[in-house]
Design a protein around this motif. Sequence first.
Motif, PDB file in Angstrom:
ATOM      1  N   CYS A   1      33.643  44.526  55.580  1.00 26.90           N
ATOM      2  CA  CYS A   1      34.469  45.542  54.936  1.00 26.90           C
ATOM      3  C   CYS A   1      34.842  45.187  53.499  1.00 26.90           C
ATOM      4  O   CYS A   1      35.007  46.064  52.654  1.00 26.90           O
ATOM      5  N   SER A   2      34.988  43.901  53.213  1.00 24.06           N
ATOM      6  CA  SER A   2      35.281  43.466  51.844  1.00 24.06           C
ATOM      7  C   SER A   2      34.002  43.125  51.088  1.00 24.06           C
ATOM      8  O   SER A   2      34.057  42.604  49.970  1.00 24.06           O
ATOM      9  N   GLY A   3      32.841  43.420  51.673  1.00 24.29           N
ATOM     10  CA  GLY A   3      31.565  42.923  51.163  1.00 24.29           C
ATOM     11  C   GLY A   3      31.191  43.397  49.779  1.00 24.29           C
ATOM     12  O   GLY A   3      30.551  42.660  49.026  1.00 24.29           O
TER      13      GLY A   3
ATOM     14  N   GLY B   1      36.985  39.885  59.935  1.00 24.97           N
ATOM     15  CA  GLY B   1      37.285  38.502  59.601  1.00 24.97           C
ATOM     16  C   GLY B   1      38.731  38.275  59.263  1.00 24.97           C
ATOM     17  O   GLY B   1      39.165  37.122  59.156  1.00 24.97           O
ATOM     18  N   TRP B   2      39.454  39.372  59.159  1.00 19.54           N
ATOM     19  CA  TRP B   2      40.696  39.481  58.394  1.00 19.54           C
ATOM     20  C   TRP B   2      40.448  38.889  57.003  1.00 19.54           C
ATOM     21  O   TRP B   2      40.979  37.870  56.611  1.00 19.54           O
ATOM     22  N   ARG B   3      39.575  39.599  56.273  1.00 18.51           N
ATOM     23  CA  ARG B   3      39.325  39.282  54.871  1.00 18.51           C
ATOM     24  C   ARG B   3      39.674  40.496  54.033  1.00 18.51           C
ATOM     25  O   ARG B   3      39.518  41.635  54.478  1.00 18.51           O
ATOM     26  N   TRP B   4      40.144  40.253  52.836  1.00 20.94           N
ATOM     27  CA  TRP B   4      40.456  41.336  51.921  1.00 20.94           C
ATOM     28  C   TRP B   4      40.154  40.876  50.502  1.00 20.94           C
ATOM     29  O   TRP B   4      40.178  39.689  50.191  1.00 20.94           O
ATOM     30  N   ALA B   5      39.850  41.814  49.636  1.00 21.59           N
ATOM     31  CA  ALA B   5      39.573  41.501  48.231  1.00 21.59           C
ATOM     32  C   ALA B   5      39.743  42.767  47.412  1.00 21.59           C
ATOM     33  O   ALA B   5      39.204  43.819  47.766  1.00 21.59           O
ATOM     34  N   SER B   6      40.495  42.660  46.334  1.00 19.48           N
ATOM     35  CA  SER B   6      40.684  43.789  45.424  1.00 19.48           C
ATOM     36  C   SER B   6      40.119  43.432  44.054  1.00 19.48           C
ATOM     37  O   SER B   6      40.156  42.270  43.629  1.00 19.48           O
ATOM     38  N   ALA B   7      39.583  44.438  43.389  1.00 23.34           N
ATOM     39  CA  ALA B   7      38.970  44.230  42.075  1.00 23.34           C
ATOM     40  C   ALA B   7      39.435  45.306  41.111  1.00 23.34           C
ATOM     41  O   ALA B   7      39.613  46.475  41.482  1.00 23.34           O
ATOM     42  N   VAL B   8      39.649  44.907  39.876  1.00 28.19           N
ATOM     43  CA  VAL B   8      39.924  45.824  38.770  1.00 28.19           C
ATOM     44  C   VAL B   8      38.747  45.713  37.810  1.00 28.19           C
ATOM     45  O   VAL B   8      38.368  44.619  37.397  1.00 28.19           O
ATOM     46  N   TRP B   9      38.172  46.851  37.472  1.00 27.58           N
ATOM     47  CA  TRP B   9      36.940  46.832  36.686  1.00 27.58           C
ATOM     48  C   TRP B   9      37.030  47.870  35.577  1.00 27.58           C
ATOM     49  O   TRP B   9      37.096  49.070  35.838  1.00 27.58           O
ATOM     50  N   ARG B  10      37.087  47.381  34.353  1.00 23.06           N
ATOM     51  CA  ARG B  10      36.977  48.271  33.195  1.00 23.06           C
ATOM     52  C   ARG B  10      35.541  48.159  32.707  1.00 23.06           C
ATOM     53  O   ARG B  10      35.102  47.095  32.244  1.00 23.06           O
TER      54      ARG B  10
END
Length: 355
Positions: free
Chosen positions: A126-128, A327-336
Amino acid sequence: MPDIAPALHSRLTGINLRGLVAAVPAQTEDADVLTEKWGYDNAHKVAAATGIQTRHLAPAGMTACDLGQAAAAKLLEGLQWTADSVDLLVVVTQTPDYPLPGNAPLLQHRLGLRHGCGTLDVTSGCSGFVDGLWVTASLLASSNGRRALLVVGDTTSQFVPPQDHNTRPLFGDAVCAIALERGSEDETFLGVVPGVDGSGAPYLTVRDGAARHPVADACFGHLFMDGPQVFAFTLRQVPKNIAAAMQLAGWKNEDVDYLLLHQANETMMRHLATKSGFSDQQMVLALGDFGNTSSASIPLAIASALAGPAVEARAPLNLLMSGFGVGWRWASAVWRTEPLQYCQVLLVDPVAAQP
């Protein structure tokens, strides 16, 4: 805003999104089709709760590599990139064609990429997309490479029993190809903040017989998901992670053009958007037509929002993306990033998918 200093985070400049193609199987299944098998109540209760109406399902013989090849070939054609101009290929999937080798060398050969191209396989769900984006951008930034292909997605339906009333209406199949290019534009950047709590792994899992866990035994050998646990985990971890990514970018909520959340459940997504202070107009909802497509869900949402005339609607783009789940994994991204040059959703039939 939380203090992100204790958490691992990354901020890279000059990495731009040039194009994106989302490949989905032409074959679909919707709530009306399931009504014929299960009755109206069983078929529509999940659709009403999640917002998922239709999913694209890979037929027997169509693999993640087939869909990835179709997406990447179309993307190279649309951008007019030659195969030998690609310096790096990263593939993210939980459903590789074989236990080994991974899909990256298979795709390198099918696409005709040069032998000096770097390749890497990453296992993530899901965070892939955010995981793969972080890896690909970091490798570009730390090498002499200029162009990269990131291929993400799964044929998750292979893990879902046809008779499973709870999970079958949720998951669709898709693979997306994303073109990244390193430039000298210091005003563009990518920031990523990851996180993990592996104690929750048993609540969203596929068991293959190598090990057992009491939580997953009821659906041994197939995809098992404890929906309430997933919902609680998401609301507990993701808003904090999104806030940390926003702090890394130095953005206010109104600076975000598109909020792109993992497309798992419309109710959950709306809760997250509201809790994080974003409007309905900023959030992209694509799961109604595709379902939960695992690591492909965020780029598929991008393609749904920006394909066609909308490709050059805004320049530059401020994208806030957050993937979370298995996995209980998470990841956030900010992309300009500079605006896309090519973006499309591609329907793939079984004949076209053959290598």
